[in-house]
Design a protein around this motif. Structure first.
Motif: not given
Length: 190
Positions: A89, A102, A161-167, A190
């Motif tokens: 982070a 991204e 998490e920093a790439m804001q993947v859908p998870g 992810w």
């Protein structure tokens, strides 16, 4: 678990700096307590290692991380994973922000190509295993420690998490030199 700390391996102090920042809010009297837990060589990196571009010997990075995670109390593995997430982070949102992509597959492929800028040991290879999954294999490490592996798992989770993947974000080590395997393998999804 096996561990090999002797050798020439080094890594950038940006990781250590982030781990110390993580601990500052969790461990009272952090620096005096760390200094009492470390040998003279490793104590010397507590001040100078705050420069992101400095190099820290692998042995000292592991010993400092082990001391931080122990002083924080609770699960050693969970503390190290949290330290790795925090490092991702901080570093991917700051000085190394230009390396964040991204698209996770591009990020991890590029990360393995830039590996030597951040650590002087191991030869990583990234392989896409699915639309939302991949594998990092690190070979050729003369130095290794579960302390480092747990932090790496957290770093990979934090990068996703920093790439804001859908998870949901998942990272697991399925092969490890510390267990006698010839290579460390990190499975990411992810």
């Amino acid at each position: 678990m096996q561990e090999s700390l002797e050798g020439d391996g080094q890594l950038k102090a940006a990781m250590l700096k982030a781990h110390l920042e993580w601990a500052e809010g969790r461990v009272a009297d952090l620096l005096p307590r760390l200094k009492s837990a470390l040998d003279e060589e490793c104590r010397g990196f507590l001040g100078s290692a705050r420069l992101a571009a400095a190099w820290v010997p692998f042995r000292c990075a592991v010993e400092i991380d082990r001391a931080i995670a122990t002083l924080a109390g609770g699960s050693l593995e969970e503390n190290l994973r949290q330290m790795g997430r925090h490092s991702a982070a901080v570093n991917l949102g700051g000085v190394y922000k230009i390396f964040v992509q991204e698209e996770p597959h591009r990020f991890f492929s590029r990360m393995t190509l830039l590996h030597r800028r951040f650590q002087s040991f191991g030869d990583p290879v990234y392989e896409q295993t699915g639309e939302r999954s991949g594998r990092i294999c690190i070979e050729g490490c003369e130095q290794y420690s579960k302390i480092y592996c747990w932090s790496a798992l957290g770093y990979y989770e934090g990068a996703l998490e920093a790439m804001q993947v859908p998870g949901p974000v998942r990272a697991a080590e399925t092969s490890c030199q510390c267990a006698g395997d010839g290579v460390c393998v990190f499975e990411l999804a992810w």
